[in-house]
Scaffold this active site. Structure first.
Site, mmCIF file in Angstrom:
data_model
loop_
_atom_site.group_PDB
_atom_site.id
_atom_site.type_symbol
_atom_site.label_atom_id
_atom_site.label_comp_id
_atom_site.label_asym_id
_atom_site.label_seq_id
_atom_site.Cartn_x
_atom_site.Cartn_y
_atom_site.Cartn_z
ATOM 1 N N ASP A 107 0.793 -1.238 0.000
ATOM 2 C CA ASP A 107 0.000 0.000 0.000
ATOM 3 C C ASP A 107 0.828 1.293 0.000
ATOM 4 O OD1 ASP A 107 -1.969 -1.903 0.243
ATOM 5 O OD2 ASP A 107 -2.621 -1.302 2.236
ATOM 6 N N ASP B 154 -4.689 -0.594 -1.762
ATOM 7 C CA ASP B 154 -6.013 -0.351 -1.201
ATOM 8 C C ASP B 154 -6.904 0.170 -2.323
ATOM 9 O OD1 ASP B 154 -6.399 -1.092 1.420
ATOM 10 O OD2 ASP B 154 -6.565 0.943 2.185
ATOM 11 N N HIS C 132 -10.826 1.070 -2.516
ATOM 12 C CA HIS C 132 -12.150 1.139 -1.903
ATOM 13 C C HIS C 132 -13.192 1.767 -2.832
ATOM 14 C CE1 HIS C 132 -10.441 -0.062 1.867
ATOM 15 N NE2 HIS C 132 -9.732 1.039 2.025
ATOM 16 N N HIS D 87 -17.425 3.092 1.023
ATOM 17 C CA HIS D 87 -16.947 1.941 1.781
ATOM 18 C C HIS D 87 -17.368 2.017 3.243
ATOM 19 C CE1 HIS D 87 -14.007 -0.993 3.448
ATOM 20 N NE2 HIS D 87 -14.263 -1.589 2.300
ATOM 21 N N HIS E 138 -10.347 7.347 1.692
ATOM 22 C CA HIS E 138 -8.986 7.203 1.169
ATOM 23 C C HIS E 138 -8.940 6.088 0.132
ATOM 24 C CE1 HIS E 138 -9.161 4.101 4.306
ATOM 25 N NE2 HIS E 138 -8.210 3.457 3.626
ATOM 26 N N LYS F 31 -7.050 -4.733 -2.654
ATOM 27 C CA LYS F 31 -7.794 -5.206 -1.493
ATOM 28 C C LYS F 31 -8.699 -4.102 -0.966
ATOM 29 C CE LYS F 31 -3.880 -4.276 1.650
ATOM 30 N NZ LYS F 31 -4.505 -3.310 2.571
ATOM 31 N N CYS G 142 -1.605 -2.522 8.167
ATOM 32 C CA CYS G 142 -1.642 -3.508 7.081
ATOM 33 C C CYS G 142 -0.386 -4.373 7.013
ATOM 34 C CB CYS G 142 -1.878 -2.797 5.755
ATOM 35 S SG CYS G 142 -3.518 -2.026 5.666
#
Length: 208
Positions: free
Chosen positions: A14, A52, A54, A58, A87, A112, A157
């Site tokens: 990330d 990441d 989203h 989310h 974010h 993810k 993470c």
């Protein structure tokens, strides 16, 4: 020797604009790891990157819960959830990798956190700790035995990914100076966890 082995894979977690200074969820010093990881990646034949990713609404976003503020905690069906500022929204500039991250030979980018109703800290499982991302199967089919971790954030993470990798039977190492912590709980608890479960700790100088 770490890196030049078909058993080793570098996992870059990330390193995205929103997790760097100027982003919506900045990790202190997050931008500092990008050029370092790019150099480190040259010592590895095999690299996987996570991102990441989203949807705009989310469930982990405070904006999805009227009256709630970022960094409050709520109960969701899979457990306790920290509410974050919006974010790494799919297709937005904040979801892009940091421009200093240059790893053209990365074989896989795993996205993810794309399921609206559940967050995903670990690169291996959603936050229910049961729903797999598919990364474990990929690594096993490729024959990797050791996962070397870098990226953001050490105490979220990176930590969840390292713990899951160890639980899944991989040898795990974290490159300390190629990670930065968000700082909500500090990095001490992460390092204590790594020591207890047998995660190795390296510096880039040990590898380059």
């Amino acid at each position: 020797m770490i890196g030049r082995s078909d058993a080793d894979v570098l996992l870059v977690i990330d390193v995205q604009r929103d997790f760097c200074p100027g982003g919506s969820l900045p990790v202190p010093g997050g931008d500092e790891v990008a050029p370092l990881i790019s150099r480190l990646a040259q010592a590895f034949d095999h690299v996987v990157m996570t991102q990441d990713w989203h949807p705009p609404d989310h469930a982990s976003f405070a904006s999805s819960h009227p009256g709630r503020k970022p960094f409050e905690e709520i109960d969701l069906p899979y457990g306790r959830q920290i509410l974050w500022p919006d974010h790494c929204v799919q297709g937005a500039g904040g979801a892009d990798f940091h421009p200093a991250l240059d790893i053209p030979h990365a074989a896989l980018v795993l996205r993810k956190g794309h399921r609206r109703d559940i967050d995903s800290y670990s690169a291996f499982f959603e936050n229910d700790r049961r729903t797999p991302t598919g990364l474990c199967g990929y690594l096993r089919e490729r024959g990797f035995a050791r996962v070397v971790l870098t990226g953001l954030a050490l105490d979220v993470c990176v930590r969840w990914t390292a713990e899951d990798a160890k639980r899944l039977g991989f040898s795990v190492a974290v490159v300390e100076d190629a990670c930065r912590a968000l700082g909500l709980a500090g990095s001490t608890s992460a390092w204590n966890s790594f020591r207890e479960i047998g995660v190795d700790r390296f510096a880039t100088a040990d590898i380059l």
